[in-house]
Design an enzyme around this catalytic site. Sequence first.
Site, mmCIF file in Angstrom:
data_model
loop_
_atom_site.group_PDB
_atom_site.id
_atom_site.type_symbol
_atom_site.label_atom_id
_atom_site.label_comp_id
_atom_site.label_asym_id
_atom_site.label_seq_id
_atom_site.Cartn_x
_atom_site.Cartn_y
_atom_site.Cartn_z
ATOM 1 N N ASP A 8 9.953 -16.440 -5.578
ATOM 2 C CA ASP A 8 9.668 -16.385 -4.143
ATOM 3 C C ASP A 8 10.837 -16.891 -3.307
ATOM 4 O O ASP A 8 11.069 -16.418 -2.195
ATOM 5 C CB ASP A 8 8.426 -17.220 -3.817
ATOM 6 C CG ASP A 8 7.128 -16.559 -4.258
ATOM 7 O OD1 ASP A 8 7.190 -15.397 -4.694
ATOM 8 O OD2 ASP A 8 6.078 -17.207 -4.183
ATOM 9 N N HIS A 48 6.120 -23.063 5.469
ATOM 10 C CA HIS A 48 5.700 -23.506 4.140
ATOM 11 C C HIS A 48 6.636 -24.542 3.508
ATOM 12 O O HIS A 48 6.239 -25.217 2.550
ATOM 13 C CB HIS A 48 5.592 -22.319 3.183
ATOM 14 C CG HIS A 48 4.541 -21.321 3.544
ATOM 15 N ND1 HIS A 48 3.227 -21.671 3.764
ATOM 16 C CD2 HIS A 48 4.613 -19.961 3.726
ATOM 17 C CE1 HIS A 48 2.533 -20.576 4.073
ATOM 18 N NE2 HIS A 48 3.343 -19.539 4.059
ATOM 19 N N GLY A 54 7.010 -20.505 -0.533
ATOM 20 C CA GLY A 54 6.579 -19.363 0.263
ATOM 21 C C GLY A 54 7.656 -18.710 1.093
ATOM 22 O O GLY A 54 7.451 -18.409 2.274
ATOM 23 N N ASP A 106 0.090 -17.003 11.867
ATOM 24 C CA ASP A 106 0.507 -16.315 10.650
ATOM 25 C C ASP A 106 -0.735 -16.035 9.792
ATOM 26 O O ASP A 106 -1.728 -16.756 9.876
ATOM 27 C CB ASP A 106 1.466 -17.248 9.895
ATOM 28 C CG ASP A 106 2.277 -16.565 8.807
ATOM 29 O OD1 ASP A 106 1.692 -16.248 7.758
ATOM 30 O OD2 ASP A 106 3.488 -16.401 8.992
ATOM 31 N N HIS A 145 -0.916 -16.603 6.772
ATOM 32 C CA HIS A 145 -0.957 -17.658 5.760
ATOM 33 C C HIS A 145 -1.067 -19.030 6.422
ATOM 34 O O HIS A 145 -0.521 -19.263 7.497
ATOM 35 C CB HIS A 145 0.301 -17.611 4.886
ATOM 36 C CG HIS A 145 0.477 -16.310 4.165
ATOM 37 N ND1 HIS A 145 1.075 -15.210 4.746
ATOM 38 C CD2 HIS A 145 0.122 -15.926 2.915
ATOM 39 C CE1 HIS A 145 1.083 -14.209 3.881
ATOM 40 N NE2 HIS A 145 0.513 -14.616 2.762
ATOM 41 N N ASP A 150 2.554 -11.262 9.928
ATOM 42 C CA ASP A 150 1.823 -10.697 8.793
ATOM 43 C C ASP A 150 0.322 -10.639 9.068
ATOM 44 O O ASP A 150 -0.442 -10.114 8.255
ATOM 45 C CB ASP A 150 2.103 -11.443 7.498
ATOM 46 C CG ASP A 150 2.059 -12.953 7.645
ATOM 47 O OD1 ASP A 150 1.671 -13.441 8.713
ATOM 48 O OD2 ASP A 150 2.434 -13.655 6.678
#
Length: 375
Positions: free
Chosen positions: A123, A165, A173, A200, A202, A289
């Site tokens: 990632d 993150h 992330g 977001d 997330h 996102d």
Amino acid sequence: MDMGANSLPSPSCPDGRKRRVCYYYDPGICNVDYGERHFMVPRRVAMAHSLVASYGLLNHMTRLRTRPARPEELLAFHDQKYVDLLGRLTPAAYISDGDLRRTAEEHGIGPVRRLVDGACTNDNPVIDGLMGYCLSYAGGSLAAARALCGGDHDVAINWSGGMHHACRGHANGFCYVNDIVLAIKQLLGRFRRVLYVDIDAHHGDGVEKAFAGSNQVMTLSFHQYQTDFFPGTGSIDDVGEGAGRYHALNVPLKAGMDDQGYHELFKPIVGKAMQVFQPDAVVLQCGADSLSGDRLAGLELSVGGHAECVRYLRGFNAPLLLLGGGGYTINHVASCWCYETAVAVGKEDEIADEIPHHPYDHYYRSQGYKLQYRT
């Protein structure tokens, strides 16, 4: 959905439609490459900037021309060993130095084997110019925060920021350095209380964790929440700790949430937070996102629905820092951040839906060359 309400006037801006907006963009973002198959494509920021310029929105903002952050400025949040590691890491050094490779893995950088299922992920790859990239986007967020602290601007924008993150000593992330935490700490030098709002898809876990024990910062995250969706945190029961208890709020959402359902939650919750917490400044992480059609997430916001969050918070007449974040269908991301720039300067009703000719216009064929693409 009500999209017509004006922002409140401020002493410097008797006309509530007008705001003193500053904007940061580093053209070097074009050259940042996470790898051919990686979901994170920093070029989306260059695409957004190109759209902003094509619509003439740069004429309504002050351009922040600032230096990158200095490594020592990262120490306001990140630990010394981690910052030193970021400065040493290059693809060549990672391959040739086994000790460096093991240290990078311990800090979440490069191929890492997950404890949960044993799968190997990359990632947070070791990329060319890693430290320069981190210093650039962190420097933009710090400069934007300083501009708000100085009182010469009402809204500050850094679409290359929003890396929510990253932890104190660990990449996570797709995020290496948490520019949001650094910017909020900068704001706290001038403002007594800061509200952080995260839209977001997330959970904004890194920012929440950094301020979990603080009563000067309230974190409020709206995010997709399910057992197999990253990062798996952000339960409604997570409310902060110690002096910061009840200063962390989480709104977990199911996949499929659309504009109407989102704002039936967003507006009353954010409105109540503004009323009770009474922040002196607001930071909004605009991760794209949460848009319909994202490659990683399952929320269904339209560009207008996403931007309504910006318009709503702009209306409270508090210094507002707008940052980027996630977003993995890059033409959708660029459309969204361009439109939200128009909202910031009060020009959203004046720009055409037809995307103008510009160097990236071929990317928008799939959405009919329209800014407000069909969800």
